[in-house]
Design an enzyme around this catalytic site. Structure first.
Site, PDB file in Angstrom:
ATOM      1  N   SER A 127       2.179 -13.302   1.530  1.00  0.00           N
ATOM      2  CA  SER A 127       1.658 -13.263   0.197  1.00  0.00           C
ATOM      3  C   SER A 127       0.523 -13.840   0.096  1.00  0.00           C
ATOM      4  O   SER A 127      -0.040 -14.983   0.575  1.00  0.00           O
ATOM      5  CB  SER A 127       2.867 -13.812  -0.853  1.00  0.00           C
ATOM      6  OG  SER A 127       2.211 -14.029  -2.057  1.00  0.00           O
ATOM      7  N   TYR A 182      -5.930  38.197   3.593  1.00  0.00           N
ATOM      8  CA  TYR A 182      -6.554  36.801   3.320  1.00  0.00           C
ATOM      9  C   TYR A 182      -7.199  36.797   2.014  1.00  0.00           C
ATOM     10  O   TYR A 182      -7.641  37.593   1.358  1.00  0.00           O
ATOM     11  CB  TYR A 182      -7.675  36.632   4.203  1.00  0.00           C
ATOM     12  CG  TYR A 182      -8.490  35.389   4.366  1.00  0.00           C
ATOM     13  CD1 TYR A 182      -7.794  34.015   4.967  1.00  0.00           C
ATOM     14  CD2 TYR A 182      -9.511  35.054   3.483  1.00  0.00           C
ATOM     15  CE1 TYR A 182      -8.299  33.060   4.685  1.00  0.00           C
ATOM     16  CE2 TYR A 182     -10.294  33.994   3.306  1.00  0.00           C
ATOM     17  CZ  TYR A 182      -9.518  32.800   3.956  1.00  0.00           C
ATOM     18  OH  TYR A 182      -9.997  31.661   3.643  1.00  0.00           O
ATOM     19  N   GLU A 200       8.041  -0.649   3.507  1.00  0.00           N
ATOM     20  CA  GLU A 200       7.847  -0.132   2.049  1.00  0.00           C
ATOM     21  C   GLU A 200       6.813   1.118   2.223  1.00  0.00           C
ATOM     22  O   GLU A 200       6.886   2.111   1.439  1.00  0.00           O
ATOM     23  CB  GLU A 200       7.084  -1.317   1.062  1.00  0.00           C
ATOM     24  CG  GLU A 200       8.178  -2.293   0.970  1.00  0.00           C
ATOM     25  CD  GLU A 200       7.806  -3.517   0.146  1.00  0.00           C
ATOM     26  OE1 GLU A 200       7.413  -3.407  -0.947  1.00  0.00           O
ATOM     27  OE2 GLU A 200       7.250  -4.472   1.091  1.00  0.00           O
ATOM     28  N   ASN A 215       6.798 -10.172   3.680  1.00  0.00           N
ATOM     29  CA  ASN A 215       7.148  -9.072   3.209  1.00  0.00           C
ATOM     30  C   ASN A 215       7.279  -7.783   4.166  1.00  0.00           C
ATOM     31  O   ASN A 215       6.472  -7.628   5.220  1.00  0.00           O
ATOM     32  CB  ASN A 215       5.881  -8.771   2.185  1.00  0.00           C
ATOM     33  CG  ASN A 215       6.039  -9.813   1.141  1.00  0.00           C
ATOM     34  OD1 ASN A 215       7.185 -10.113   0.591  1.00  0.00           O
ATOM     35  ND2 ASN A 215       4.779  -9.939   0.503  1.00  0.00           N
ATOM     36  N   LYS A 233      -5.573  23.582   5.087  1.00  0.00           N
ATOM     37  CA  LYS A 233      -5.852  22.283   6.086  1.00  0.00           C
ATOM     38  C   LYS A 233      -5.587  21.162   5.736  1.00  0.00           C
ATOM     39  O   LYS A 233      -5.121  20.072   6.381  1.00  0.00           O
ATOM     40  CB  LYS A 233      -7.186  22.599   6.567  1.00  0.00           C
ATOM     41  CG  LYS A 233      -7.347  23.695   7.498  1.00  0.00           C
ATOM     42  CD  LYS A 233      -8.827  24.327   7.830  1.00  0.00           C
ATOM     43  CE  LYS A 233      -9.137  25.390   6.990  1.00  0.00           C
ATOM     44  NZ  LYS A 233      -8.314  26.643   6.965  1.00  0.00           N
ATOM     45  N   HIS A 237      28.139   3.746  -1.486  1.00  0.00           N
ATOM     46  CA  HIS A 237      27.757   3.354  -3.015  1.00  0.00           C
ATOM     47  C   HIS A 237      27.095   1.902  -2.696  1.00  0.00           C
ATOM     48  O   HIS A 237      27.101   1.119  -3.739  1.00  0.00           O
ATOM     49  CB  HIS A 237      28.804   3.155  -3.952  1.00  0.00           C
ATOM     50  CG  HIS A 237      29.438   4.554  -3.962  1.00  0.00           C
ATOM     51  ND1 HIS A 237      29.250   5.497  -4.916  1.00  0.00           N
ATOM     52  CD2 HIS A 237      30.628   4.942  -3.129  1.00  0.00           C
ATOM     53  CE1 HIS A 237      30.284   6.485  -4.726  1.00  0.00           C
ATOM     54  NE2 HIS A 237      31.030   6.211  -3.646  1.00  0.00           N
ATOM     55  N   GLN A 291      -7.656  28.558   2.521  1.00  0.00           N
ATOM     56  CA  GLN A 291      -8.509  27.525   3.070  1.00  0.00           C
ATOM     57  C   GLN A 291      -7.671  26.046   2.830  1.00  0.00           C
ATOM     58  O   GLN A 291      -8.056  25.229   3.322  1.00  0.00           O
ATOM     59  CB  GLN A 291      -9.716  27.621   2.417  1.00  0.00           C
ATOM     60  CG  GLN A 291     -10.959  26.440   2.952  1.00  0.00           C
ATOM     61  CD  GLN A 291     -12.247  26.886   2.715  1.00  0.00           C
ATOM     62  OE1 GLN A 291     -12.760  27.781   3.303  1.00  0.00           O
ATOM     63  NE2 GLN A 291     -12.836  26.243   1.773  1.00  0.00           N
ATOM     64  N   LYS A 335       6.494 -16.246   1.232  1.00  0.00           N
ATOM     65  CA  LYS A 335       7.021 -15.079   1.358  1.00  0.00           C
ATOM     66  C   LYS A 335       6.695 -14.394   2.895  1.00  0.00           C
ATOM     67  O   LYS A 335       5.710 -14.700   3.546  1.00  0.00           O
ATOM     68  CB  LYS A 335       6.071 -14.208   0.426  1.00  0.00           C
ATOM     69  CG  LYS A 335       6.243 -14.170  -1.051  1.00  0.00           C
ATOM     70  CD  LYS A 335       7.788 -13.841  -1.265  1.00  0.00           C
ATOM     71  CE  LYS A 335       8.249 -12.352  -1.285  1.00  0.00           C
ATOM     72  NZ  LYS A 335       7.532 -11.600  -2.211  1.00  0.00           N
ATOM     73  N   SER A 382     -15.767  24.135   3.740  1.00  0.00           N
ATOM     74  CA  SER A 382     -14.571  23.444   4.081  1.00  0.00           C
ATOM     75  C   SER A 382     -14.873  22.483   5.675  1.00  0.00           C
ATOM     76  O   SER A 382     -14.128  21.864   6.191  1.00  0.00           O
ATOM     77  CB  SER A 382     -13.590  24.358   4.678  1.00  0.00           C
ATOM     78  OG  SER A 382     -13.936  25.410   5.476  1.00  0.00           O
TER      79      SER A 382
HETATM   80  N1  ARG Z   1     -12.922  28.441   6.112  1.00  0.00           N
HETATM   81  C1  ARG Z   1     -12.022  29.659   5.920  1.00  0.00           C
HETATM   82  C2  ARG Z   1     -10.519  29.133   5.816  1.00  0.00           C
HETATM   83  O1  ARG Z   1     -10.400  27.880   6.072  1.00  0.00           O
HETATM   84  C3  ARG Z   1     -12.114  30.681   6.963  1.00  0.00           C
HETATM   85  C4  ARG Z   1     -11.638  32.122   6.746  1.00  0.00           C
HETATM   86  C5  ARG Z   1     -12.827  32.467   5.914  1.00  0.00           C
HETATM   87  N2  ARG Z   1     -12.590  33.735   5.510  1.00  0.00           N
HETATM   88  C6  ARG Z   1     -13.106  34.533   4.718  1.00  0.00           C
HETATM   89  N3  ARG Z   1     -12.950  35.707   4.460  1.00  0.00           N
HETATM   90  N4  ARG Z   1     -13.979  34.015   3.777  1.00  0.00           N
HETATM   91  O2  ARG Z   1      -9.664  29.968   5.371  1.00  0.00           O
END
Ligand code: ARG
Length: 466
Positions: free
Chosen positions: A285, A325, A298, A293, A333, A164, A330, A291, A32
């Site tokens: 345009s 966990y 939008e 716009n 994010k 309306h 992950q 035009k 990641s």
């Molecule tokens: N990159 C992981 C995440 O975003 C970090 C945590 C990883 N933990 C694990 N037990 N592999 O969640």
């Protein structure tokens, strides 16, 4: 950030247990770092606090702590300047930072004492989100301030209010603009509440059960400016409510910006002609020379779809997860980063579009003063003279029907009507029509000043909390 695909001989964090190297396919899916590198300053800040705490409980000597802090500064600078090299074994930002610290000083090898990436990532992301939502709240307040400036600038302007999308009753333009302003004000309130709720340090929860090393979780929390510490180690590493909260607040803010966008689109059409956008906040345009716009409006409308998608997608990710966990987490994010990036682009564009727009107050006024928009007031005038509202509604409705079918001015029919007469015709005069409403928060020019004061007071009290 440079990716070095050849240097796969580096050890993974779990090399003690594993005899073989990770497969490329695993790394492609699992890593990641390409996006969580954005958490580097929070990760390093968290490590500084953790290292200081480890020194306070005797894991590090003073000298070792200085080495680690020096290494953390160096790694932060490397990442900030872009002069760093990522190896395939650098799964995420936490792995990367730990590897580099340990390359710089052997004391880096003690940094993960009592800590897991599970509590580390939860900490980093809370710190990041607190800051991101603070930035969003500041921008949302700038939009409120621009709306307020416009309200003051267009003092006295009126337009038909709609239900309306049919003309309903005349309203001050300022009242209409403040209706959007109050929606944004609630967004700011929600942002502040979400920030308060997520202000909890998970550091010290370890992988999920805490640690047998006597960590001082309070000092770490204080160092990182969290106002509270987690209550339950399992919850601390499993909880992503704060991400869902942020996504919801951003999605709703996006929906409000979309509704503003939709009105700007309608109002800037030739058919409405209520607003003229500045050239610098409009597009042309490639083919049709005439035009102009409203692309910002939008995109505000269009991008609200992906903000809603980020929320819905993430809730689906969460819903089946057993404690504690799981790697699914992950997936928190990318939607969060995308939602924050998206809103941080829409907000200033919409703010600029509104601050530079010109409201065509004459066109609006002409529409607002149509006598048909006064008919609710006429019915209420009869009510104040003792007629039941339902009957009054029918009397005035009958006059509207005759006016439309016979092509006679409504004012003439009112003056000839036995229940209404000349006195009621006066209700159609602009100054009466625009000041007829007596109730709290209503659409009357005379009531607007009080509302402006309340709105400004709310902005100032929200600003104080940021
Ligand atoms: N990159 C992981 C995440 O975003 C970090 C945590 C990883 N933990 C694990 N037990 N592999 O969640």
């Amino acid at each position: 950030m440079n990716q070095n695909p050849d240097k796969n001989e580096n050890k993974s964090l779990w090399h003690g247990r594993f005899l073989e190297q990770s497969a490329d396919e695993l790394q492609q899916l699992n890593n990641s770092i390409s996006y969580d590198i954005r958490l580097f300053s929070q990760d390093i800040e968290g490590s500084r606090a953790h290292a200081k705490m480890l020194q306070s409980i005797g894991v590090y000597s003073e000298g070792e702590l200085s080495e680690v802090l020096f290494a953390l500064d160096q790694v932060e600078e490397e990442i900030r300047s872009g002069s760093f090299e990522v190896l395939p074994t650098d799964e995420d930002v936490h792995t990367y930072v730990e590897r580099r610290i340990t390359e710089i000083t052997p004391s880096g090898a003690r940094l993960h004492t009592g800590r897991s990436r599970n509590d580390q990532v939860a900490t980093d992301l809370r710190l990041w989100t607190k800051q991101a939502l603070t930035d969003v709240a500041r921008m949302a307040i700038s939009l409120q301030r621009v709306l307020l400036e416009k309200v003051i600038e267009v003092d006295g302007a009126v337009l038909p209010g709609y239900t309306h999308l049919q003309q309903a009753q005349p309203v001050p333009l300022g009242h209409h603009l403040l209706a959007h302003g109050w929606a944004i004000s609630r967004d700011v309130e929600r942002l502040l509440q979400a920030i308060t709720r997520m202000d909890v340090s998970p550091l010290g929860a370890g992988a999920m059960a805490g640690s047998s090393v006597p960590l001082d979780v309070d000092s770490v929390a204080k160092d990182l400016h969290f106002s509270r510490v987690f209550d339950n180690s399992i919850d601390a590493v499993s909880d992503r409510d704060f991400v869902a909260d942020a996504l919801y607040v951003l999605a709703l803010l996006g929906v409000h910006l979309s509704r503003i966008g939709e009105e700007v689109i309608l109002w800037s059409s030739t058919e409405f002609g209520y607003v003229e956008l500045s050239d610098s906040y409009s597009t042309g345009s490639s083919m049709m020379p005439q035009k102009k716009n409203p692309d910002i409006a939008e995109l505000a409308r269009g991008k609200s779809g992906r903000l809603i998608g980020n929320l819905a997608g993430f809730l689906a990710t969460l819903k089946g997860l057993p404690l504690a966990y799981n790697k699914d987490l992950q997936e928190d994010k990318e939607p969060l980063f995308d939602a924050v990036d998206t809103i941080l682009k829409i907000l200033p564009a919409v703010t600029g579009m509104i601050s530079t727009a010109t409201f065509q107050v004459e066109e609006m006024r002409e529409q607002a003063l149509s006598p048909y928009l006064a008919t609710t007031d006429l019915a209420e005038w009869l009510v104040q003279r003792g007629m039941p509202f339902r009957e009054a509604h029918a009397v005035v409705g009958g006059l509207v029907a005759r006016s439309l079918s016979e092509g006679v001015a409504l004012a003439d029919l009112i003056s000839m009507d036995e229940n209404l007469g000349e006195e009621a015709v006066a209700l159609l005069k602009p100054e009466n029509l625009l000041n007829s409403k007596k109730t709290h928060g209503s659409a009357s020019l005379g009531k607007l000043d009080e509302q402006i004061k309340r709105f400004e007071k709310k902005i100032i009290s929200d600003e104080d909390q940021l």
